[in-house]
Design an enzyme around this catalytic site. Structure first.
Site, PDB file in Angstrom:
ATOM      1  N   ASP A 198      36.658  38.872  36.515  1.00  0.00           N
ATOM      2  CA  ASP A 198      37.449  39.042  37.675  1.00  0.00           C
ATOM      3  C   ASP A 198      38.775  38.442  37.495  1.00  0.00           C
ATOM      4  OD1 ASP A 198      38.840  39.263  40.051  1.00  0.00           O
ATOM      5  OD2 ASP A 198      37.237  38.466  41.262  1.00  0.00           O
ATOM      6  N   GLU A 224      37.184  43.348  37.177  1.00  0.00           N
ATOM      7  CA  GLU A 224      37.542  43.410  38.471  1.00  0.00           C
ATOM      8  C   GLU A 224      39.193  42.784  38.719  1.00  0.00           C
ATOM      9  OE1 GLU A 224      34.439  41.660  40.935  1.00  0.00           O
ATOM     10  OE2 GLU A 224      35.995  40.796  42.444  1.00  0.00           O
ATOM     11  N   GLU A 251      38.979  44.577  47.321  1.00  0.00           N
ATOM     12  CA  GLU A 251      38.772  43.460  48.078  1.00  0.00           C
ATOM     13  C   GLU A 251      40.194  43.100  48.789  1.00  0.00           C
ATOM     14  OE1 GLU A 251      38.871  39.275  45.950  1.00  0.00           O
ATOM     15  OE2 GLU A 251      38.126  40.650  44.715  1.00  0.00           O
ATOM     16  N   HIS A 301      32.667  43.411  47.971  1.00  0.00           N
ATOM     17  CA  HIS A 301      33.094  42.163  47.979  1.00  0.00           C
ATOM     18  C   HIS A 301      32.498  41.050  48.778  1.00  0.00           C
ATOM     19  CE1 HIS A 301      36.103  38.790  48.452  1.00  0.00           C
ATOM     20  NE2 HIS A 301      36.269  38.604  47.202  1.00  0.00           N
TER      21      HIS A 301
HETATM   22 MG   LIG Z   1      37.361  39.304  43.274  1.00  0.00          MG
END
Ligand SMILES: [Mg+2]
Length: 387
Positions: A198, A224, A251, A301
Site C-alpha cells: 500500500d 494499493e 478508500e 478498506h
Molecule cells: Mg490503504
C-alpha cells in the site's frame, strides 16, 4: 420510535511508538464514535473515519449540522434520512468530511434497525453469502529506524505465526527502498502467503509503474493506492502498464458518484470503499452493486476501532460471490495487527480476531447479536474520551 439525541464521542490516546505511512506518522490513536438515542430506549453505535484533528472537525459537522436534522425523526427511515442529509450537504461538500460524518450516523441507524428487529446486520442486508472468510494481517508500517528491512521481516514472521495467510505492508519510500522492503517481507513471509503493498498515493504514474514491476516480479497480490486519487487517467495508465498485478483503490473515494468514476474509467481491479467514509452502510451496498455490475470485486478498506471492524465483518459476509463458482474469489477482512487499545479494550466482549484467525486457519466469522452486535465498555470510553 423517534430520535432523541445524537452524541459525538472522540477517543484518543498517545501511542508508545509513532507508526507511519507514505503521508506521515501517527503519534496518537483516535476513534470517533457516534451514538444515536431513541425514545424507546434503543441506541445505535456508529463510527466516523478520520484520524487526529480531522475527528474534531467532523464532530462539529455532526453537532451543528447533522444532529439537528436527525432529532425527532424515525430512526428506521434509514434510506430516506441518508438522502435528506446528503441533499442538505451537497452544495457544501460531495466528498470528504461531510460524507464521512453522514457515514457514521448511517451506521448507527442500521444498528438501531437491527436492535429493533432482533436481527444481526448481515441478516438485514440479505443474509450471509459465506459463513467465514480470510482476515489479512495489516502491519509493517514505517518506523523511525534505519533497519526497517529487518523490522518489516520480523513483523511479517510474527503476523504469519499468528495464523494470518495474507499480509499487507506500507511502501512509499522510493523505488529502490520499496523494492528492498518488499523483498524482505516476501522472504520472511514464506510460500503460500498472499502479499499486498500500500503506497497511500505516494507516487507519480511513472514511478508507480517501476515499483509495480518489482512487486509483480515478487508475486504480490495487489498494489494499493499507487498514485493520487484525483488522477483517474493516471490510474488507467498504471493499470494497463502493470497487467498481471492487481491495482486496488477506493478508500479516498466518496459515494456512488465518486466510485462510478473509478469504475467507468477502468481505474482498478479491486475496489476498496471505506464504509465509515464513503457514505455508510446504505451507500456501501449501492457501491457494491455497481462494482459487481462492472465485474469488479469489492474488498472493503478497514481502518478504525472494533466498532468499525464489526461492521465490516458483517459486510464481508454479505458480499455476493463474483461471479460464482466452486473455487470462488473471496473478499478478505483487513485487520490492523499493530498495538491498538481500540481493538483490545473498547468492547465489553472483544471480537477476538486474532484468536479466530489462529483457531480457524486464518478465517473469521461475523458477530451474531442484533445490529452490529457490539457493546461499548463505558468505563474505557469515559477514560479515553477527549471531546
Ligand atoms: Mg490503504
Amino acid at each position: 420510535m423517534r430520535i432523541t439525541n445524537v452524541e459525538s464521542i472522540v477517543l484518543q490516546y498517545d501511542m508508545d511508538e509513532p507508526l507511519g505511512y507514505a503521508q506521515g506518522y501517527y503519534h496518537q490513536r483516535t476513534a470517533h464514535l457516534v451514538r444515536i438515542d431513541t425514545d424507546e430506549g434503543l441506541s445505535g453505535i456508529g463510527e466516523i473515519f478520520g484520524a487526529g484533528n480531522v475527528a474534531f472537525a467532523n464532530q462539529a459537522i455532526v453537532r451543528h449540522v447533522l444532529a439537528p436534522l436527525l432529532t425527532g425523526r424515525n430512526p428506521l427511515d434509514v434510506n430516506a434520512i441518508w438522502h435528506d442529509l446528503y441533499n442538505h450537504l451537497r452544495d457544501h461538500g460531495q466528498k470528504g468530511m461531510p460524507i464521512a460524518s453522514i457515514s457514521g450516523l448511517d451506521i448507527a441507524l442500521w444498528d438501531i434497525l437491527g436492535k429493533s428487529t432482533g436481527l444481526p446486520l448481515y441478516q438485514l442486508l440479505g443474509g450471509k453469502c459465506r459463513d467465514d472468510y480470510v482476515a489479512y494481517g495489516y502491519g509493517m508500517m514505517f518506523q523511525k529506524r534505519d533497519d526497517l528491512e529487518e523490522s518489516y521481516a520480523a513483523e511479517a514472521r510474527r503476523i504469519v505465526e499468528m495464523g494470518f495467510r495474507a499480509l499487507k505492508m506500507k511502501i512509499g519510500m522510493g523505488v529502490a527502498r520499496d523494492t528492498s522492503l518488499a523483498t524482505a517481507v516476501q522472504l520472511a513471509a514464506g510460500s503460500g502467503i498472499k502479499l499486498m503493498a500500500d503506497a497511500n498515493h505516494a507516487y507519480s504514474p511513472g514511478e508507480a509503474i517501476s515499483i509495480g514491476n518489482a512487486l509483480r516480479d515478487l508475486g504480490f497480490y495487489w498494489f494499493e493506492e499507487p498514485i493520487m486519487p484525483e488522477d483517474y487517467q493516471g490510474y488507467r495508465t498504471v493499470r494497463r502498464a502493470l497487467a498481471g498485478l492487481q491495482i486496488a483503490a477506493g478508500e479516498a473515494e466518496w459515494t456512488r458518484f465518486g466510485h462510478r468514476e473509478l469504475l467507468t474509467r477502468e481505474c482498478v481491479d479491486i475496489l476498496q470503499p471505506e464504509v465509515a467514509a464513503t457514505g455508510g452502510i446504505s451507500e456501501f451496498m449501492k457501491i457494491l452493486s455497481m462494482a459487481h455490475a462492472f465485474g469488479t470485486p469489492v474488498i472493503p478498506h478497514v481502518w478504525g476501532s472494533d466498532v468499525l471492524i464489526a461492521v465490516d465483518m458483517h459486510l464481508l459476509a454479505v458480499i455476493p460471490d463474483l461471479p460464482g463458482g466452486l473455487h470462488q474469489f473471496e473478499p478478505m477482512l483487513e485487520y490492523d495487527t499493530t498495538p491498538n487499545l481500540f481493538h483490545s479494550q473498547l468492547l465489553v466482549e472483544p471480537l477476538n480476531i486474532i484468536e479466530q484467525v489462529n483457531a480457524n486457519g486464518g478465517r473469521v466469522r461475523p458477530p451474531e447479536r442484533p445490529g452490529i452486535g457490539i457493546e461499548l465498555d463505558e468505563d474505557f470510553v469515559a477514560h479515553h474520551r477527549v471531546a
